[in-house]
Design a protein around this motif. Sequence first.
Motif, mmCIF file in Angstrom:
data_model
loop_
_atom_site.group_PDB
_atom_site.id
_atom_site.type_symbol
_atom_site.label_atom_id
_atom_site.label_comp_id
_atom_site.label_asym_id
_atom_site.label_seq_id
_atom_site.Cartn_x
_atom_site.Cartn_y
_atom_site.Cartn_z
ATOM 1 N N TYR A 27 0.843 -1.201 0.000
ATOM 2 C CA TYR A 27 0.000 0.000 0.000
ATOM 3 C C TYR A 27 0.877 1.251 0.000
ATOM 4 O O TYR A 27 0.658 2.185 -0.795
ATOM 5 N N ARG A 28 1.874 1.276 0.906
ATOM 6 C CA ARG A 28 2.734 2.458 0.988
ATOM 7 C C ARG A 28 3.500 2.679 -0.309
ATOM 8 O O ARG A 28 3.663 3.810 -0.773
ATOM 9 N N GLU A 29 3.978 1.598 -0.915
ATOM 10 C CA GLU A 29 4.755 1.730 -2.141
ATOM 11 C C GLU A 29 3.885 2.186 -3.302
ATOM 12 O O GLU A 29 4.300 3.014 -4.111
ATOM 13 N N LEU A 30 2.674 1.651 -3.386
ATOM 14 C CA LEU A 30 1.775 2.064 -4.467
ATOM 15 C C LEU A 30 1.342 3.518 -4.307
ATOM 16 O O LEU A 30 1.271 4.273 -5.279
ATOM 17 N N ALA A 31 1.045 3.913 -3.070
ATOM 18 C CA ALA A 31 0.573 5.276 -2.826
ATOM 19 C C ALA A 31 1.689 6.300 -2.971
ATOM 20 O O ALA A 31 1.445 7.449 -3.380
ATOM 21 N N GLY A 32 2.914 5.909 -2.652
ATOM 22 C CA GLY A 32 4.011 6.866 -2.672
ATOM 23 C C GLY A 32 4.869 6.811 -3.901
ATOM 24 O O GLY A 32 5.777 7.626 -4.069
ATOM 25 N N GLY A 33 4.625 5.861 -4.777
ATOM 26 C CA GLY A 33 5.458 5.713 -5.967
ATOM 27 C C GLY A 33 4.987 6.590 -7.102
ATOM 28 O O GLY A 33 3.953 7.263 -7.036
ATOM 29 N N GLY A 34 5.743 6.580 -8.174
ATOM 30 C CA GLY A 34 5.365 7.340 -9.352
ATOM 31 C C GLY A 34 4.275 6.651 -10.140
ATOM 32 O O GLY A 34 3.944 5.484 -9.905
ATOM 33 N N ALA A 35 3.717 7.387 -11.089
ATOM 34 C CA ALA A 35 2.625 6.840 -11.885
ATOM 35 C C ALA A 35 3.072 5.678 -12.754
ATOM 36 O O ALA A 35 2.250 4.890 -13.218
ATOM 37 N N GLU A 36 4.394 5.578 -12.983
ATOM 38 C CA GLU A 36 4.879 4.504 -13.855
ATOM 39 C C GLU A 36 4.963 3.160 -13.137
ATOM 40 O O GLU A 36 5.101 2.124 -13.766
ATOM 41 N N ILE A 37 4.869 3.162 -11.813
ATOM 42 C CA ILE A 37 4.959 1.907 -11.074
ATOM 43 C C ILE A 37 3.729 1.058 -11.358
ATOM 44 O O ILE A 37 2.609 1.579 -11.484
ATOM 45 N N THR A 38 3.912 -0.255 -11.481
ATOM 46 C CA THR A 38 2.785 -1.138 -11.782
ATOM 47 C C THR A 38 2.410 -1.975 -10.566
ATOM 48 O O THR A 38 3.247 -2.268 -9.705
ATOM 49 N N VAL A 39 1.154 -2.347 -10.535
ATOM 50 C CA VAL A 39 0.665 -3.197 -9.454
ATOM 51 C C VAL A 39 1.402 -4.534 -9.455
ATOM 52 O O VAL A 39 1.779 -5.055 -8.401
ATOM 53 N N THR A 40 1.637 -5.075 -10.644
ATOM 54 C CA THR A 40 2.324 -6.362 -10.745
ATOM 55 C C THR A 40 3.736 -6.290 -10.174
ATOM 56 O O THR A 40 4.172 -7.179 -9.445
ATOM 57 N N ASP A 41 4.449 -5.206 -10.494
ATOM 58 C CA ASP A 41 5.816 -5.043 -9.968
ATOM 59 C C ASP A 41 5.823 -5.054 -8.445
ATOM 60 O O ASP A 41 6.645 -5.728 -7.813
ATOM 61 N N VAL A 42 4.920 -4.296 -7.864
ATOM 62 C CA VAL A 42 4.873 -4.196 -6.402
ATOM 63 C C VAL A 42 4.466 -5.533 -5.787
ATOM 64 O O VAL A 42 5.067 -5.993 -4.810
#
Length: 321
Positions: free
Chosen positions: A270-285
């Motif tokens: 949750y923290r990584e998805l909320a704080g990451g850039g728009a280019e980050i993907t759900v699959t990566d996290v």
Amino acid sequence: MAGTGTWSTDGLSPTEAPDAWTRKMPELHLAWTLSFPDRERFDAAIHYRRLDRLTVAEFQGGRYAGRRAGDGGASGREPLVGVLINLSGRLMCRYADGEVLVGPGDLLVWDSELAQGFDAVEPHHELSLLLPREQVPRGLAAVAGHTRGAVPAGAGTGLVSIAADQLRAIARELDHVSDAGLAIACQTFFDTLDSALAPGQEHAPSPTARAALLLRARRYIEDQLEDPELTAPAVAEALDVSVRTLHLAFADAGTTVGTWIRDRRLKHCYRELAGGGAEITVTDVAFRWGFNDTAHFSRVFRQMFGVTPSSVRPRRGTPAV
């Protein structure tokens, strides 16, 4: 998914249903010789998943009985350990040295080489899991090897209740979890049940010692969360304690090792998805934090936070907080 299926007597005539179940049952269980006290009223439905030599099933059906075949029902198969949770109705299980009545809410661990027969004395609904004996924790295999009564598995029975809830969740998610996820879930279930039922060979640690162990375990888990091999046995080995002792420490806090690991991973996601850039993907996290099935990840994420993983990602052009 391969190995998943649903079968029922729906659409069969009353005279066909018993014979159809007689042919189907050996594929998923043992080769029992079956009999039906009221053939024309018998019906059955089963939903199951097979993974290598593991079988998980949910069965509902009418009255019938089985006795072991001349070879013990094994037909050359390796010795199996079974776990059964009876959800409704009554089931009588027979062994050479006695009988065990399994009522609603009871859990039974049994060995395929000792079982002599069974009698569904009334229509019943059950969950079951079968696994080769060599893959079952040694303590639990020893429990299965000694004829004993069924144990209550409802609220208030501690680790047994937690294990029963795990098997209910496994049955509920059979169509929605990957093969790897199913293997992990079943291993966690067996570890919990082993801790609940296997006789301890060590002194039970004091509440103070368990509290200290819980703190150590949580710190270790936090440091190793990205390790895909992080399991209860791995944590116990690293801390030089038994799996049973580790489970007891987490049981004091009202949870299990596997649940704690999953929840901590979800919070990091949750923290990584909320704080990451728009280019980050759900699959990566998801993959970085030990989830190898994105559909399963999205489902448990939403169960915990009430939103989907993609909804917490910053929109394109919106700076991360």
